[in-house]
Scaffold this motif. Structure first.
Motif, PDB file in Angstrom:
ATOM      1  N   ALA A   1      87.363 -77.550  19.550  1.00 21.33           N
ATOM      2  CA  ALA A   1      86.286 -76.715  20.076  1.00 21.33           C
ATOM      3  C   ALA A   1      86.478 -75.251  19.671  1.00 21.33           C
ATOM      4  CB  ALA A   1      86.232 -76.818  21.597  1.00 21.33           C
ATOM      5  N   LYS A   2      85.378 -74.602  19.327  1.00 11.11           N
ATOM      6  CA  LYS A   2      85.377 -73.165  19.077  1.00 11.11           C
ATOM      7  C   LYS A   2      85.045 -72.468  20.384  1.00 11.11           C
ATOM      8  CE  LYS A   2      83.972 -73.523  14.222  1.00 11.11           C
ATOM      9  NZ  LYS A   2      82.958 -73.125  13.207  1.00 11.11           N
ATOM     10  N   VAL A   3      85.956 -71.645  20.859  1.00  9.13           N
ATOM     11  CA  VAL A   3      85.779 -70.995  22.154  1.00  9.13           C
ATOM     12  C   VAL A   3      86.027 -69.502  22.019  1.00  9.13           C
ATOM     13  CG1 VAL A   3      86.409 -73.069  23.455  1.00  9.13           C
ATOM     14  CG2 VAL A   3      88.188 -71.414  22.818  1.00  9.13           C
ATOM     15  N   GLU A   4      85.552 -68.757  22.999  1.00  8.73           N
ATOM     16  CA  GLU A   4      85.825 -67.328  23.034  1.00  8.73           C
ATOM     17  C   GLU A   4      87.332 -67.102  23.184  1.00  8.73           C
ATOM     18  OE1 GLU A   4      83.765 -65.083  22.347  1.00  8.73           O
ATOM     19  OE2 GLU A   4      81.821 -66.058  22.592  1.00  8.73           O
ATOM     20  N   GLU A   5      87.789 -65.949  22.714  1.00 10.40           N
ATOM     21  CA  GLU A   5      89.223 -65.666  22.680  1.00 10.40           C
ATOM     22  C   GLU A   5      89.857 -65.654  24.072  1.00 10.40           C
ATOM     23  OE1 GLU A   5      91.243 -65.392  20.102  1.00 10.40           O
ATOM     24  OE2 GLU A   5      89.612 -65.806  18.702  1.00 10.40           O
ATOM     25  N   TYR A   6      89.095 -65.329  25.099  1.00 10.46           N
ATOM     26  CA  TYR A   6      89.674 -65.242  26.444  1.00 10.46           C
ATOM     27  C   TYR A   6      89.984 -66.610  27.038  1.00 10.46           C
ATOM     28  CZ  TYR A   6      85.479 -66.869  28.918  1.00 10.46           C
ATOM     29  OH  TYR A   6      84.456 -67.639  29.404  1.00 10.46           O
ATOM     30  N   VAL A   7      89.380 -67.660  26.508  1.00 12.20           N
ATOM     31  CA  VAL A   7      89.433 -68.960  27.166  1.00 12.20           C
ATOM     32  C   VAL A   7      90.837 -69.538  27.183  1.00 12.20           C
ATOM     33  CG1 VAL A   7      88.660 -71.365  27.060  1.00 12.20           C
ATOM     34  CG2 VAL A   7      87.002 -69.509  26.765  1.00 12.20           C
TER      35      VAL A   7
ATOM     36  N   VAL B   1      93.399 -61.669  29.446  1.00  9.64           N
ATOM     37  CA  VAL B   1      92.160 -62.400  29.737  1.00  9.64           C
ATOM     38  C   VAL B   1      91.049 -61.409  30.062  1.00  9.64           C
ATOM     39  CG1 VAL B   1      91.038 -64.070  31.256  1.00  9.64           C
ATOM     40  CG2 VAL B   1      93.425 -64.417  30.583  1.00  9.64           C
ATOM     41  N   ILE B   2      91.352 -60.468  30.925  1.00 10.30           N
ATOM     42  CA  ILE B   2      90.357 -59.479  31.337  1.00 10.30           C
ATOM     43  C   ILE B   2      89.897 -58.651  30.137  1.00 10.30           C
ATOM     44  CG2 ILE B   2      90.038 -57.374  32.703  1.00 10.30           C
ATOM     45  CD1 ILE B   2      91.809 -58.686  34.852  1.00 10.30           C
ATOM     46  N   ASP B   3      90.839 -58.231  29.305  1.00  5.50           N
ATOM     47  CA  ASP B   3      90.476 -57.445  28.122  1.00  5.50           C
ATOM     48  C   ASP B   3      89.572 -58.243  27.177  1.00  5.50           C
ATOM     49  OD1 ASP B   3      91.972 -55.323  29.046  1.00  5.50           O
ATOM     50  OD2 ASP B   3      93.725 -55.771  27.807  1.00  5.50           O
ATOM     51  N   LEU B   4      89.870 -59.534  27.028  1.00 10.01           N
ATOM     52  CA  LEU B   4      89.130 -60.361  26.073  1.00 10.01           C
ATOM     53  C   LEU B   4      87.759 -60.789  26.588  1.00 10.01           C
ATOM     54  CD1 LEU B   4      92.089 -62.523  24.743  1.00 10.01           C
ATOM     55  CD2 LEU B   4      90.777 -60.833  23.441  1.00 10.01           C
ATOM     56  N   THR B   5      87.480 -60.543  27.880  1.00 11.58           N
ATOM     57  CA  THR B   5      86.129 -60.819  28.386  1.00 11.58           C
ATOM     58  C   THR B   5      85.200 -59.626  28.168  1.00 11.58           C
ATOM     59  OG1 THR B   5      86.709 -60.088  30.633  1.00 11.58           O
ATOM     60  CG2 THR B   5      86.910 -62.451  30.148  1.00 11.58           C
ATOM     61  N   ASP B   6      85.703 -58.576  27.570  1.00  9.17           N
ATOM     62  CA  ASP B   6      84.841 -57.444  27.225  1.00  9.17           C
ATOM     63  C   ASP B   6      83.715 -57.943  26.314  1.00  9.17           C
ATOM     64  OD1 ASP B   6      84.078 -55.161  25.224  1.00  9.17           O
ATOM     65  OD2 ASP B   6      84.965 -54.148  26.945  1.00  9.17           O
ATOM     66  N   PRO B   7      82.481 -57.565  26.588  1.00  9.80           N
ATOM     67  CA  PRO B   7      81.358 -58.043  25.765  1.00  9.80           C
ATOM     68  C   PRO B   7      81.545 -57.796  24.273  1.00  9.80           C
ATOM     69  CG  PRO B   7      80.515 -57.006  27.739  1.00  9.80           C
ATOM     70  CD  PRO B   7      82.003 -56.767  27.735  1.00  9.80           C
ATOM     71  N   GLY B   8      82.267 -56.749  23.931  1.00  8.19           N
ATOM     72  CA  GLY B   8      82.504 -56.451  22.524  1.00  8.19           C
ATOM     73  C   GLY B   8      83.388 -57.476  21.833  1.00  8.19           C
ATOM     74  N   GLN B   9      84.076 -58.309  22.615  1.00  8.64           N
ATOM     75  CA  GLN B   9      84.954 -59.331  22.063  1.00  8.64           C
ATOM     76  C   GLN B   9      84.235 -60.660  21.810  1.00  8.64           C
ATOM     77  OE1 GLN B   9      88.170 -58.852  21.233  1.00  8.64           O
ATOM     78  NE2 GLN B   9      88.197 -56.733  21.953  1.00  8.64           N
TER      79      GLN B   9
END
Length: 281
Positions: free
Chosen positions: A147-153, A177-185
């Motif tokens: 699976a391709k997932v967002e980096e925070y996952v 995790v918190i940093d990687l949930t930034d919309p820019g990520q």
């Protein structure tokens, strides 16, 4: 007490969906021992049925709603139960029957996002057994899903496995995790999803582990409000995934278990699930 009303939901439509989904679940269960895809179908339908039931029973005060939550949790875990066994089949209880599920190894039904959903449901239903099962799922099983997932996952899964397993959560891990949930990520999700859905549960856990009751309450209010702001949008308002805030609810329960008062009243957080009314019976 902070009151956060749920967005408007058609109870008539929800009632029809509950009945339809029950028939579809029963149909899928007939094939789970022979069709590898049937369990995934039952899992999705079980979660949706639970979510639609919360539209009819916002406090989750009816046994039907509780049993639907338990069944959704069982099916979510069962998908992972068949990923890493050496046998051809693995026994797993779904509802009142034990099934012999075909073992698949790592597969596209058992993704990191699926793991998180299973974790929320296990916490909500307060099943130590299912939580323990999820803590044993290895990272290679999740990587093997493809699976391709967002980096925070993935660090979020790592955080939750450590936390639920009783291990120390390194501050840097949860902060990542918190940093990687930034919309820019974001690579695949919208900025709204990252800001209103992905970030708030991690922020609540951060406050549970490193803050006090007021910090927890502030984070819970923000998270529940963010959930409403995302799911009441016209494109999502009828999606049952928005009817109950699974991740936020799970974090509210863990905060309560840490001794923090839950000072948010909302149909997104069914009160009998927050209080543990059913699990204590």
């Amino acid at each position: 007490m902070h009151e956060i009303p749920r967005h408007e939901i058609s109870e008539e439509f929800a009632r029809g969906q509950v009945d339809t989904l029950q028939r579809l679940i029963e149909s899928a269960l007939e094939d789970v021992e022979s069709d590898p895809d049937a369990l995934s179908a039952a899992r999705r339908r079980a979660l949706m049925r639970f979510e639609y039931l919360t539209a009819l029973d916002p406090a989750a005060g009816k046994e039907e709603t509780w049993q639907a939550a338990v069944f959704a949790s069982q099916t979510a875990n069962a998908v992972f139960a068949r990923t890493s066994k050496s046998e051809d089949f693995v026994p797993y209880r779904l509802g009142d029957r034990e099934y012999q599920l075909p073992v698949l190894g790592p597969n596209h039904h058992a993704t990191p996002v699926d793991w998180l959903t299973a974790a929320w449901l296990a916490i909500i239903t307060r099943s130590e057994q299912r939580i323990a099962e999820l803590c044993e799922v290895g990272k290679y099983t999740l990587l093997g899903s493809g699976a391709k997932v967002e980096e925070y996952v993935r660090p979020w899964v790592d955080t939750m496995q450590r936390y639920l397993g009783g291990d120390q959560v390194p501050p840097a891990l949860l902060e990542s995790v918190i940093d990687l949930t930034d919309p820019g990520q974001a690579k695949f999700a919208s900025s709204d999803f990252m800001l209103l859905v992905a970030y708030p549960p991690a922020n609540i856990l951060f406050r549970v582990l490193r803050g006090g009751p007021e910090d927890f309450t502030d984070a819970l209010v923000q998270a529940t409000t963010a959930h409403r702001d995302y799911w009441r949008q016209v494109d999502f308002a009828d999606n049952p995934d928005g009817f109950v805030a699974l991740a936020v609810l799970a974090m509210a329960i863990r905060g309560k278990d840490h001794g923090f008062p839950v000072e948010v009243e909302s149909d997104y957080l069914p009160e009998n699930l927050v209080s543990g009314t059913w699990s204590s019976r």
